[in-house]
Design a protein around this motif. Structure first.
Motif, PDB file in Angstrom:
ATOM      1  N   LEU A 164       0.828  -1.207   0.000  1.00 53.17           N
ATOM      2  CA  LEU A 164       0.000   0.000   0.000  1.00 53.17           C
ATOM      3  C   LEU A 164       0.862   1.256   0.000  1.00 53.17           C
ATOM      4  CD1 LEU A 164      -2.857  -1.058   2.451  1.00 53.17           C
ATOM      5  CD2 LEU A 164      -2.808  -1.184  -0.060  1.00 53.17           C
ATOM      6  N   SER A 166      -1.745   1.921  -2.802  1.00 57.29           N
ATOM      7  CA  SER A 166      -2.775   2.710  -2.119  1.00 57.29           C
ATOM      8  C   SER A 166      -3.792   3.257  -3.116  1.00 57.29           C
ATOM      9  CB  SER A 166      -2.127   3.865  -1.339  1.00 57.29           C
ATOM     10  OG  SER A 166      -1.487   4.787  -2.217  1.00 57.29           O
ATOM     11  N   VAL A 187      -5.690   5.566   1.096  1.00 64.49           N
ATOM     12  CA  VAL A 187      -6.071   4.444   1.951  1.00 64.49           C
ATOM     13  C   VAL A 187      -7.296   4.801   2.794  1.00 64.49           C
ATOM     14  CG1 VAL A 187      -5.325   2.966   3.861  1.00 64.49           C
ATOM     15  CG2 VAL A 187      -3.758   3.450   1.969  1.00 64.49           C
TER      16      VAL A 187
END
Length: 379
Positions: free
Chosen positions: A11, A16, A156
């Motif tokens: 991520l 992300s 995120v």
């Protein structure tokens, strides 16, 4: 074992954004990150990243950069954060340098605003730079700086708000193709997914069957003698090309200016579990020599040095698309130090592959099954 929708492994910049774009599509998506969200151990740390729509090597990147700009603005609006500061920018160096020729062509071919500046015009417009005889420049009014840590966190958070499950501090040990899905294996067990997006950055060689090499980069900050000379409204982002390779940003803290200088190929990291984070004093002295020569308005000795890690492909072009051995696995890695500005469009591209298996974008040059040639060194 039940099968879930899509997993995103890693991520950072690209992962992300893939998580966000999948969640925006209403996909049940899980995100795995071995460190924390917006951590400082990979390629998305260092406070700023340069954005420009012009391409210095591959003209097919320019439409992707234009699309990325719209997505950056969308994410900024959704998050309420300042993720992109549009300062304008310039690429400068000796006339005829391939990077400058390519940048001008990409601006002209895509009808993007720009100016080609002579040596005298460069000196007048950008007095903070030392302009050498024979130097020329090309401006990019759409250029600016991105906030990497805030951008990763914003993507995120948006994905989580749309229902994505986020698993930080969870190392993925293996990703295995199975007859009934793709298994993501961690120390806590395994979960089966219909599709998996692999965006592990510098850790790509541990999960992806591609020749992606982790390299160590150094970013440095220098005190401005007169901070007002380097404020965002008078000093935009820049890149110097040719025999001297450097890039930089305006002062965002009212005191220091971040400059990145490439003196030689970025060193390969043999052990990602034992990365040298301190910077050798000899390198700092060599960097100071470049700053002293080209930026007299800065104190040449750095006040802060920070290392980063990035995964480089052999041809220094990203690998984005279905894996050759299993199209249920979407690869997004090998961004080779130039991926952050494209992050949202690359994340959207990965999400598109993960949901439809194909794309209408002209990105065959990014295909993971292409023949990889070793990139020639920049002149």
């Amino acid at each position: 074992m039940s099968r879930a929708g899509v997993a995103v492994v890693g991520l950072g910049a690209i992962g992300s954004m893939a998580l966000w774009r999948l969640a925006e599509r209403g996909i049940a998506v899980h995100g795995y990150e071995q460190f924390g969200i917006a951590h400082d151990r990979g390629a998305s740390a260092g406070q700023t990243r340069r954005f420009s729509v012009q391409s210095q090597r591959e003209p097919r990147f320019t439409p992707l950069a234009v699309e990325a700009l719209d997505l950056w603005r969308e994410l900024a609006e959704l998050s309420g954060r300042e993720l992109f500061g549009q300062t304008g920018g310039v690429i400068l160096g000796p006339e005829g340098t391939p990077a400058i020729v390519s940048a001008i062509a990409s601006a002209q071919d895509n009808e993007l605003p720009h100016e080609v500046l002579t040596e005298d015009a460069l000196r007048s417009r950008f007095p903070q730079h030392v302009v050498r005889p024979g130097d020329v420049g090309v401006t990019d009014p759409l250029a600016g700086y991105l906030r990497p840590e805030a951008s990763v966190a914003a993507a995120v958070a948006r994905a989580a708000g749309l229902g994505a499950m986020v698993r930080p501090h969870t190392e993925v040990l293996r990703v295995e193709s199975r007859a009934d899905g793709v298994a993501v294996v961690t120390a806590d067990g395994e979960q089966l997914y219909e599709r998996v997006v692999l965006a592990p950055g510098a850790w790509a060689h541990e999960l992806v069957s591609a020749d992606v090499v982790p390299r160590r980069l150094v970013q440095a900050w220098y005190l401005a003698r007169r901070p007002a000379d380097f404020a965002p409204d008078v000093f935009g982002v820049f890149e110097r090309v040719g025999d001297v390779l450097a890039y930089g940003f305006p002062s965002l803290d009212g005191a220091t200016v971040k400059i990145g200088i490439k003196l030689e190929p970025h060193p390969v990291i043999a052990d990602l579990g034992n990365v040298q984070r301190s910077v050798d004093a000899g390198l700092a002295i060599r960097l100071a020599g470049v700053v002293r020569e080209f930026f007299p308005g800065l104190h040449p000795d750095p006040v802060n040095l920070q290392t980063g890690i990035e995964g480089y492909s052999p041809d220094e072009t990203p690998l984005v698309g279905p894996a050759p051995d299993d199209p249920r696995i979407v690869v997004a890695c090998g961004f080779s130090g130039s991926g952050f500005k494209f992050a949202p469009v690359m994340g959207d591209l990965a999400a598109e592959f993960a949901t439809t298996g194909s794309t209408t974008r002209a990105v065959s040059f990014l295909s993971p099954d292409r023949t990889l040639q070793v990139c020639a060194p920049l002149p």
